[in-house]
Design a protein around this motif. Structure first.
Motif, PDB file in Angstrom:
ATOM      1  N   TYR A  50       0.848  -1.189   0.000  1.00 17.18           N
ATOM      2  CA  TYR A  50       0.000   0.000   0.000  1.00 17.18           C
ATOM      3  C   TYR A  50       0.885   1.242   0.000  1.00 17.18           C
ATOM      4  O   TYR A  50       1.982   1.232   0.570  1.00 17.18           O
ATOM      5  N   SER A  51       0.388   2.303  -0.601  1.00 18.64           N
ATOM      6  CA  SER A  51       1.042   3.597  -0.444  1.00 18.64           C
ATOM      7  C   SER A  51       0.906   4.021   1.013  1.00 18.64           C
ATOM      8  O   SER A  51      -0.198   4.045   1.567  1.00 18.64           O
ATOM      9  N   ALA A  52       2.037   4.341   1.647  1.00 19.57           N
ATOM     10  CA  ALA A  52       1.977   4.767   3.044  1.00 19.57           C
ATOM     11  C   ALA A  52       1.257   6.105   3.186  1.00 19.57           C
ATOM     12  O   ALA A  52       0.688   6.401   4.237  1.00 19.57           O
ATOM     13  N   ALA A  53       1.267   6.913   2.126  1.00 17.85           N
ATOM     14  CA  ALA A  53       0.603   8.215   2.164  1.00 17.85           C
ATOM     15  C   ALA A  53      -0.907   8.078   2.057  1.00 17.85           C
ATOM     16  O   ALA A  53      -1.653   8.895   2.612  1.00 17.85           O
ATOM     17  N   ASP A  54      -1.377   7.054   1.342  1.00 16.69           N
ATOM     18  CA  ASP A  54      -2.806   6.853   1.123  1.00 16.69           C
ATOM     19  C   ASP A  54      -3.050   5.383   0.809  1.00 16.69           C
ATOM     20  O   ASP A  54      -2.859   4.954  -0.324  1.00 16.69           O
ATOM     21  N   PRO A  55      -3.451   4.583   1.794  1.00 15.39           N
ATOM     22  CA  PRO A  55      -3.608   3.144   1.566  1.00 15.39           C
ATOM     23  C   PRO A  55      -4.701   2.780   0.569  1.00 15.39           C
ATOM     24  O   PRO A  55      -4.791   1.619   0.151  1.00 15.39           O
ATOM     25  N   ALA A  56      -5.524   3.763   0.150  1.00 19.38           N
ATOM     26  CA  ALA A  56      -6.475   3.493  -0.926  1.00 19.38           C
ATOM     27  C   ALA A  56      -5.738   3.192  -2.230  1.00 19.38           C
ATOM     28  O   ALA A  56      -6.291   2.558  -3.137  1.00 19.38           O
ATOM     29  N   GLU A  57      -4.500   3.664  -2.341  1.00 16.62           N
ATOM     30  CA  GLU A  57      -3.648   3.325  -3.480  1.00 16.62           C
ATOM     31  C   GLU A  57      -2.832   2.102  -3.082  1.00 16.62           C
ATOM     32  O   GLU A  57      -2.052   2.144  -2.130  1.00 16.62           O
ATOM     33  N   ARG A  58      -3.009   1.015  -3.805  1.00 18.20           N
ATOM     34  CA  ARG A  58      -2.390  -0.244  -3.402  1.00 18.20           C
ATOM     35  C   ARG A  58      -1.916  -1.025  -4.620  1.00 18.20           C
ATOM     36  O   ARG A  58      -2.248  -0.686  -5.752  1.00 18.20           O
ATOM     37  N   TYR A  59      -1.152  -2.061  -4.357  1.00 18.35           N
ATOM     38  CA  TYR A  59      -0.651  -2.919  -5.432  1.00 18.35           C
ATOM     39  C   TYR A  59      -1.788  -3.389  -6.323  1.00 18.35           C
ATOM     40  O   TYR A  59      -2.836  -3.825  -5.846  1.00 18.35           O
ATOM     41  N   SER A  60      -1.555  -3.302  -7.623  1.00 17.18           N
ATOM     42  CA  SER A  60      -2.549  -3.727  -8.609  1.00 17.18           C
ATOM     43  C   SER A  60      -1.951  -4.829  -9.474  1.00 17.18           C
ATOM     44  O   SER A  60      -1.007  -4.569 -10.242  1.00 17.18           O
ATOM     45  N   ALA A  61      -2.486  -6.029  -9.361  1.00 19.45           N
ATOM     46  CA  ALA A  61      -2.041  -7.129 -10.223  1.00 19.45           C
ATOM     47  C   ALA A  61      -2.326  -6.802 -11.683  1.00 19.45           C
ATOM     48  O   ALA A  61      -1.494  -7.055 -12.562  1.00 19.45           O
ATOM     49  N   MET A  62      -3.491  -6.231 -11.961  1.00 20.37           N
ATOM     50  CA  MET A  62      -3.885  -5.928 -13.333  1.00 20.37           C
ATOM     51  C   MET A  62      -2.903  -4.969 -13.995  1.00 20.37           C
ATOM     52  O   MET A  62      -2.419  -5.216 -15.110  1.00 20.37           O
ATOM     53  N   ASP A  63      -2.590  -3.863 -13.323  1.00 21.95           N
ATOM     54  CA  ASP A  63      -1.676  -2.875 -13.906  1.00 21.95           C
ATOM     55  C   ASP A  63      -0.269  -3.435 -14.038  1.00 21.95           C
ATOM     56  O   ASP A  63       0.424  -3.169 -15.027  1.00 21.95           O
ATOM     57  N   THR A  64       0.158  -4.198 -13.046  1.00 22.95           N
ATOM     58  CA  THR A  64       1.507  -4.774 -13.077  1.00 22.95           C
ATOM     59  C   THR A  64       1.652  -5.761 -14.225  1.00 22.95           C
ATOM     60  O   THR A  64       2.626  -5.703 -14.995  1.00 22.95           O
ATOM     61  N   ILE A  65       0.692  -6.665 -14.371  1.00 25.93           N
ATOM     62  CA  ILE A  65       0.747  -7.672 -15.432  1.00 25.93           C
ATOM     63  C   ILE A  65       0.687  -7.012 -16.807  1.00 25.93           C
ATOM     64  O   ILE A  65       1.443  -7.345 -17.724  1.00 25.93           O
ATOM     65  N   ARG A  66      -0.214  -6.033 -16.955  1.00 27.52           N
ATOM     66  CA  ARG A  66      -0.371  -5.364 -18.251  1.00 27.52           C
ATOM     67  C   ARG A  66       0.908  -4.643 -18.657  1.00 27.52           C
ATOM     68  O   ARG A  66       1.375  -4.766 -19.800  1.00 27.52           O
ATOM     69  N   GLU A  67       1.482  -3.893 -17.747  1.00 25.81           N
ATOM     70  CA  GLU A  67       2.640  -3.069 -18.091  1.00 25.81           C
ATOM     71  C   GLU A  67       3.885  -3.900 -18.373  1.00 25.81           C
ATOM     72  O   GLU A  67       4.703  -3.525 -19.211  1.00 25.81           O
ATOM     73  N   GLN A  68       4.044  -5.032 -17.677  1.00 28.80           N
ATOM     74  CA  GLN A  68       5.249  -5.828 -17.908  1.00 28.80           C
ATOM     75  C   GLN A  68       5.035  -6.922 -18.947  1.00 28.80           C
ATOM     76  O   GLN A  68       5.996  -7.523 -19.425  1.00 28.80           O
ATOM     77  N   GLY A  69       3.764  -7.207 -19.291  1.00 31.42           N
ATOM     78  CA  GLY A  69       3.485  -8.215 -20.296  1.00 31.42           C
ATOM     79  C   GLY A  69       3.872  -9.613 -19.872  1.00 31.42           C
ATOM     80  O   GLY A  69       4.236 -10.441 -20.707  1.00 31.42           O
ATOM     81  N   ASN A  70       3.750  -9.893 -18.579  1.00 33.72           N
ATOM     82  CA  ASN A  70       4.124 -11.206 -18.056  1.00 33.72           C
ATOM     83  C   ASN A  70       3.311 -11.469 -16.794  1.00 33.72           C
ATOM     84  O   ASN A  70       3.133 -10.573 -15.972  1.00 33.72           O
ATOM     85  N   LEU A  71       2.840 -12.712 -16.659  1.00 33.30           N
ATOM     86  CA  LEU A  71       2.053 -13.074 -15.479  1.00 33.30           C
ATOM     87  C   LEU A  71       2.915 -13.198 -14.229  1.00 33.30           C
ATOM     88  O   LEU A  71       2.413 -13.028 -13.120  1.00 33.30           O
ATOM     89  N   TYR A  72       4.176 -13.539 -14.421  1.00 32.34           N
ATOM     90  CA  TYR A  72       5.029 -13.853 -13.280  1.00 32.34           C
ATOM     91  C   TYR A  72       6.002 -12.727 -12.987  1.00 32.34           C
ATOM     92  O   TYR A  72       6.335 -11.921 -13.858  1.00 32.34           O
TER      93      TYR A  72
END
Length: 214
Positions: A50-72
């Motif tokens: 989570y963002s320590a400044a605002d925990p409403a912003e958190r790790y996103s599997a969708m954004d991470t997978i899309r941007e790197q083009g890899n599931l792992y």
């Protein structure tokens, strides 16, 4: 991609052992590097950021997978937030692959996957709920619990698009290191799962080490 670290354990600013079935919650500051160490091998560390400044912003599997083009995830992977901002980068990895899809065990999933009598077995979601209940200072609520990363967990995708839980590919002393690109809250359940091979049917401790910006 297998990449060893040059960081020395004796130079870490903090070292924390997390027993199987226990949790960790704490802040890693921008520029600091976190090592998650699989002490005995074949363990799964279910992790949320989570963002320590605002925990409403958190790790996103969708954004991470899309941007790197890899599931792992492995060396070079950048973990992205729900605002599509870089949160952390994996800078060393001696395991080679980490799961983004398998999710975390819960009493409900234990019932569906295994048996009604397994419902009362401890699960990662229970650990997260306990962590945020005991540490309200981080501002994380039940609604903030979303997709997680399963470090060291082996969840292949079949040709039909399904998921299978297989024996782990980690071993004693394997680790993954992540450098924080913003101040992040780290919430880990050191998985207690006994019903599938993600922990080799034998949950074991992990250790967390943190180094300051070099």
């Amino acid at each position: 991609m297998l990449t060893e670290s040059t960081r020395q354990a004796e130079q870490a600013v903090s070292r924390t052992k997390v027993d199987a079935g226990d949790y960790f919650i704490g802040i890693v500051r921008e520029g600091q590097t976190l090592r998650i160490l699989d002490l005995e091998g074949n363990q799964a560390a279910d992790t949320l950021f989570y963002s320590a400044a605002d925990p409403a912003e958190r790790y996103s599997a969708m954004d991470t997978i899309r941007e790197q083009g890899n599931l792992y995830l492995t060396t070079g992977s950048v973990l992205r937030s729900s605002e599509n901002r870089p949160m952390l980068e994996i800078v060393a990895d001696t395991c080679g692959r980490h799961d983004t899809l398998g999710g975390a065990c819960a009493t409900e999933s234990n019932t569906v996957r295994y048996d009604l009598e397994k419902r009362c077995m401890h699960a990662c979601r229970d650990s997260w709920m306990l962590a945020i209940a005991e540490h309200p200072e981080y501002g994380i609520s039940k609604r903030d619990i979303g997709h997680n990363i399963n470090f060291f967990m082996n969840v292949p995708v079949t040709e039909e698009g399904g998921l299978t839980f297989e024996d782990g590919i980690s071993a004693p002393g394997k680790y993954v290191e992540l450098t924080a690109l913003m101040d992040v809250v780290v919430l880990i359940s050191n998985c207690p799962q006994l019903n599938n091979p993600c922990n080799g049917y034998n949950p074991t401790p992990i250790e967390l080490l943190v180094w300051d910006n070099e």
